[in-house]
Write an enzyme that holds these catalytic residues in place. Sequence first.
Site, mmCIF file in Angstrom:
data_model
loop_
_atom_site.group_PDB
_atom_site.id
_atom_site.type_symbol
_atom_site.label_atom_id
_atom_site.label_comp_id
_atom_site.label_asym_id
_atom_site.label_seq_id
_atom_site.Cartn_x
_atom_site.Cartn_y
_atom_site.Cartn_z
ATOM 1 N N THR A 1 31.901 66.577 115.990
ATOM 2 C CA THR A 1 31.118 65.347 116.172
ATOM 3 C C THR A 1 29.795 65.453 115.407
ATOM 4 O OG1 THR A 1 32.100 64.993 118.348
ATOM 5 C CG2 THR A 1 29.997 63.895 117.927
ATOM 6 N N THR B 1 41.031 68.260 118.507
ATOM 7 C CA THR B 1 41.248 69.664 118.856
ATOM 8 C C THR B 1 42.738 69.980 118.723
ATOM 9 O OG1 THR B 1 41.435 68.916 121.145
ATOM 10 C CG2 THR B 1 39.336 69.891 120.503
HETATM 11 N N1 LIG Z 1 26.850 74.493 113.006
HETATM 12 C C1 LIG Z 1 26.040 74.169 114.025
HETATM 13 N N2 LIG Z 1 24.729 74.466 113.961
HETATM 14 C C2 LIG Z 1 23.929 74.184 115.009
HETATM 15 N N3 LIG Z 1 24.331 73.611 116.142
HETATM 16 C C3 LIG Z 1 25.625 73.292 116.255
HETATM 17 C C4 LIG Z 1 26.530 73.532 115.216
HETATM 18 N N4 LIG Z 1 27.755 73.112 115.582
HETATM 19 C C5 LIG Z 1 27.623 72.609 116.823
HETATM 20 N N5 LIG Z 1 26.346 72.717 117.241
HETATM 21 C C6 LIG Z 1 25.835 72.353 118.559
HETATM 22 O O1 LIG Z 1 26.910 72.427 119.503
HETATM 23 C C7 LIG Z 1 27.050 71.216 120.222
HETATM 24 C C8 LIG Z 1 28.501 70.851 120.242
HETATM 25 O O2 LIG Z 1 28.921 70.415 118.969
HETATM 26 P P1 LIG Z 1 29.885 69.140 118.786
HETATM 27 O O3 LIG Z 1 29.663 68.165 119.875
HETATM 28 O O4 LIG Z 1 29.720 68.649 117.398
HETATM 29 O O5 LIG Z 1 31.305 69.832 118.965
HETATM 30 P P2 LIG Z 1 32.764 69.198 118.824
HETATM 31 O O6 LIG Z 1 33.502 70.054 117.841
HETATM 32 O O7 LIG Z 1 32.654 67.755 118.515
HETATM 33 O O8 LIG Z 1 33.383 69.417 120.283
HETATM 34 P P3 LIG Z 1 34.521 68.550 121.037
HETATM 35 O O9 LIG Z 1 35.826 68.942 120.395
HETATM 36 O O10 LIG Z 1 34.451 69.037 122.462
HETATM 37 O O11 LIG Z 1 34.166 67.110 120.881
HETATM 38 C C9 LIG Z 1 26.165 70.184 119.521
HETATM 39 O O12 LIG Z 1 25.367 69.527 120.425
HETATM 40 C C10 LIG Z 1 25.291 70.973 118.572
HETATM 41 O O13 LIG Z 1 23.982 71.044 119.107
HETATM 42 MG MG LIG Z 2 33.105 66.092 119.642
#
Ligand SMILES: Nc1ncnc2c1ncn2[C@@H]1O[C@H](COP(=O)(O)OP(=O)(O)OP(=O)(O)O)[C@@H](O)[C@H]1O
Ligand SMILES: [Mg+2]
Length: 340
Positions: free
Chosen positions: A70, A163
Amino acid sequence: MGGVLSRLLSSEREPEEARFEERLRPSRLSEFVGQRRVKEKLSIFIEAARVRSEALDHCLFYGPSGLGKTTLAHIIANELGVSCCDTSGPALEKPGDLAGILTSLSDGDVLFIDEVHRLPRAVEEYLYSAMEDFSLSIVLDKGPGARSVRLSLPYFTLVAATTRAGLLSPAFRSRFGIAERLDYYSPEDIHRILIRSARILSVELTEAAGAEIAGRSRGTPRIANRLLRRIRDFALVRSDGRITKTVALDALSLFQIDEFGLGEMDKRILVTIVEKFSGGPVGLSTIAVSVGEDAGTIEEVYEPYLILRGFIARTPKGRIATPLAYKHLGRSPEGPGLFK
Ligand SMILES: Nc1ncnc2c1ncn2[C@@H]1O[C@H](COP(=O)(O)OP(=O)(O)OP(=O)(O)O)[C@@H](O)[C@H]1O
Ligand SMILES: [Mg+2]
């Protein structure tokens, strides 16, 4: 404190948790830590799209929860200087829902569809022509007078996240020009994320404490940030607010997160395979019944990390516990366990 880890792992977010995540979410590619190759490729594609004033190719991000899918979708929109319209697979129930959103976009905008594997098939098929020709056919009138008209759409970029990439049809997958898998982060990258988050939260985190938390965050930024938040509370109440290694270790032991980042459910899974099924092979659904957790959750949330760290392995006949799992549980693969 049972179940702390299962809450840390959950992708459900209460409003307060969501606000916290929002605060720590990087908004530019340069702040996005790790995933070097993905970042490098994206920066090239984004720059090229900007130079040509064209919409970026459609992107698919897949991989375990909490790794930044996201976040990347929003970063892409930010870097392109366009708006991002957020929706999700289950929210788009009918083709008409999609048509409504697509026609409201402007040229170059990003349409982010989260949980894209849950998109109904009829909507997915309707999306194909939108992705390829930036047009939709809509049926006007009903019965004998029904006719279909082509509606042209703005040149948007679809960013989809899942996922469960395995559940997407090959036809759908092939329509993404950019498809990137996000992998678990190294402890060093997680440490960098923790340092960044601690700075944003104005909490003092020592080098040794950061390294300790990083090693127990299952290679997952979301878990690292959630642990940091809980340990910050612990530090405030039990100490002077600073997160030192001692404070971190006390908190982690209270939360029952071991040095590998394994929690109770992981241990239950390992103990089940080792004790009830003599190390396996044992099927996923049998493990699920034994530990009282949903098979899909085990497969998506717990197992990938246990496999990554080499505690269990998948075989055609089922899951087996590795010698490392026995060692971690203080048992020997040959005979009765040391601590039985
Ligand atoms: N590469 C990164 N650098 C810094 N912070 C990160 C990074 N990746 C993710 N985060 C932090 O981790 C949190 C979760 O990331 P995100 O919501 O994008 O995950 P996602 O892959 O979309 O998870 P889901 O599959 O559960 O939706 C974010 O709020 C962000 O602050
Ligand atoms: Mg997400």
